[in-house]
Enzyme design. Sequence first.
Site, short mmCIF file in Angstrom:
data_model
loop_
_atom_site.label_atom_id
_atom_site.label_comp_id
_atom_site.label_asym_id
_atom_site.label_seq_id
_atom_site.Cartn_x
_atom_site.Cartn_y
_atom_site.Cartn_z
N CYS A 52 -63.59 23.21 -23.92
CA CYS A 52 -63.43 22.99 -22.47
C CYS A 52 -62.53 24.06 -21.86
O CYS A 52 -61.42 24.28 -22.34
CB CYS A 52 -62.83 21.60 -22.24
SG CYS A 52 -62.30 21.33 -20.54
N CYS A 55 -59.07 22.34 -20.57
CA CYS A 55 -58.08 21.69 -21.43
C CYS A 55 -56.88 22.62 -21.68
O CYS A 55 -57.03 23.85 -21.68
CB CYS A 55 -58.72 21.29 -22.77
SG CYS A 55 -59.61 19.71 -22.72
N HIS A 115 -58.79 15.24 -21.37
CA HIS A 115 -60.17 15.60 -21.07
C HIS A 115 -61.02 14.38 -20.69
O HIS A 115 -62.03 14.50 -20.01
CB HIS A 115 -60.76 16.29 -22.31
CG HIS A 115 -62.13 16.83 -22.17
ND1 HIS A 115 -62.40 18.02 -21.51
CD2 HIS A 115 -63.34 16.35 -22.58
CE1 HIS A 115 -63.71 18.25 -21.55
NE2 HIS A 115 -64.31 17.26 -22.18
N ASN A 155 -66.50 16.70 -7.47
CA ASN A 155 -67.83 16.31 -7.95
C ASN A 155 -67.62 15.65 -9.29
O ASN A 155 -67.10 16.28 -10.21
CB ASN A 155 -68.73 17.54 -8.17
CG ASN A 155 -69.24 18.11 -6.87
OD1 ASN A 155 -69.37 17.39 -5.89
ND2 ASN A 155 -69.50 19.39 -6.88
N SER A 163 -70.44 20.04 -14.38
CA SER A 163 -70.84 20.50 -15.71
C SER A 163 -69.81 20.11 -16.76
O SER A 163 -70.08 20.19 -17.94
CB SER A 163 -71.03 22.01 -15.69
OG SER A 163 -69.89 22.62 -15.11
N HIS A 166 -64.01 17.02 -17.70
CA HIS A 166 -62.55 17.09 -17.53
C HIS A 166 -62.20 16.75 -16.08
O HIS A 166 -62.77 17.33 -15.15
CB HIS A 166 -62.04 18.49 -17.90
CG HIS A 166 -60.57 18.52 -18.15
ND1 HIS A 166 -60.02 18.79 -19.37
CD2 HIS A 166 -59.53 18.24 -17.33
CE1 HIS A 166 -58.70 18.70 -19.29
NE2 HIS A 166 -58.39 18.37 -18.05
N HIS A 168 -61.12 16.88 -12.59
CA HIS A 168 -60.68 18.01 -11.78
C HIS A 168 -61.32 17.94 -10.41
O HIS A 168 -62.28 17.21 -10.19
CB HIS A 168 -61.06 19.33 -12.45
CG HIS A 168 -62.54 19.62 -12.43
ND1 HIS A 168 -63.43 18.99 -13.25
CD2 HIS A 168 -63.28 20.46 -11.65
CE1 HIS A 168 -64.66 19.44 -13.01
NE2 HIS A 168 -64.60 20.33 -12.03
N GLN A 170 -62.02 20.63 -6.72
CA GLN A 170 -62.04 22.01 -6.24
C GLN A 170 -61.49 22.05 -4.83
O GLN A 170 -61.53 21.06 -4.10
CB GLN A 170 -63.47 22.55 -6.23
CG GLN A 170 -64.12 22.54 -7.60
CD GLN A 170 -65.45 23.26 -7.56
OE1 GLN A 170 -65.54 24.42 -7.15
NE2 GLN A 170 -66.50 22.58 -7.98
ZN LIG Z 1 -61.02 19.45 -20.96
#
Ligand SMILES: [Zn+2]
Length: 349
Positions: A52, A55, A115, A155, A163, A166, A168, A170
């Site tokens: 990833c 990570c 993750h 998203n 995709s 993890h 997150h 934007q």
């Molecule tokens: Zn990750």
Amino acid sequence: MNDFDWTGQPHRRFNPLTREWILVSPHRTRRPWQGQVEAAAATEILKYDPACYMCPGNKRSTGDVNPSYQNIFVFDNDYPALLPGRESAKINHHDLLVAETESGICRVICFSPRHDLTLSGMDEQDIRTVIDCWAGQFRELGARPEIQYVQIFENRGAMMGASNPHPHCQIWSTTSLPNIPKAEQDSQTAYRKEKNSCLLCDYYTVESSAQLRIVVQNEHFLGVVPYWAVWPFETMIVSKRHLGAIDELDSNERDALGNILKRLTTRYDNLFQTSFPYSMGFHQRPTDGHEHPEWHFHAHFFPPLLRSATVRKFMVGFELLGMPQRDFSAETSAESLRSVPDIPRKPLA
Ligand SMILES: [Zn+2]
Ligand SMILES: [Zn+2]
Ligand SMILES: [Zn+2]
């Protein structure tokens, strides 16, 4: 016509923020389903994935190595949709072929070193850390003279094109005001001029007294399925106090936003017993240096799922060519979301 059956007959509803209509067809909800049945997404997610790029301690495609971060981590997007500081140019042929340069800054914020977490699985204290980061990024990016608007969005889930699982979000910050915030700004400005009042302050009052579409609330925020919702389980989070942007939230309000985000995403997860996919994001005042008393801070959640963990809504046919349409009503969706707990029920599939 007062005896019209709004719960069972087709009608259209108006979105006062975008000033667009949506078609509601509640009489169709009993038609047989013979469409796509999607396989459930893979279930096992590791706490740490050596492959990833988000990570801690891992190498990204640029060759940069992520720090061993403890809570959040912000970095410039390695494949940004916008690039900073480009020269400005315009073309216009007969008002038909029209283009302008656009520049900006795209960042990624990892919510956690873990993750396998999602907002619903994070402690409220850790979500608060993310909210403080959002406020800081809004202020920092918005302070740049060329940046007119800061869009924070998440998203979540493969179904929404994310995709990487993890946790997150934007941030895309732009030198122009994008279409949807521009439409909402125009609507809020017109409403304020006409009624000497705030569109979303008034909407909050209407939903509070109706109760029908409320999904979650606390002292400072309301989470509702908006009357004009397009996506089956679309929701909006509206601040109870009139304010224009996330950096104006005081400490109690930031805690309260974390509480609402956790409880709303938990209800989503519990609805179909799956890690619920969605696109979410905040709408707030532009950072163009002007006062924007018309803007009322809010968030939108747009989840694609329709009737199970694998059956999603598509925007096709009449919706691409005419207008968006939904079958069951916003009130029915809100009732479904209220009927599941806002605390984790059991480990998710
Ligand atoms: Zn990750
Ligand atoms: Zn307001
Ligand atoms: Zn909005």
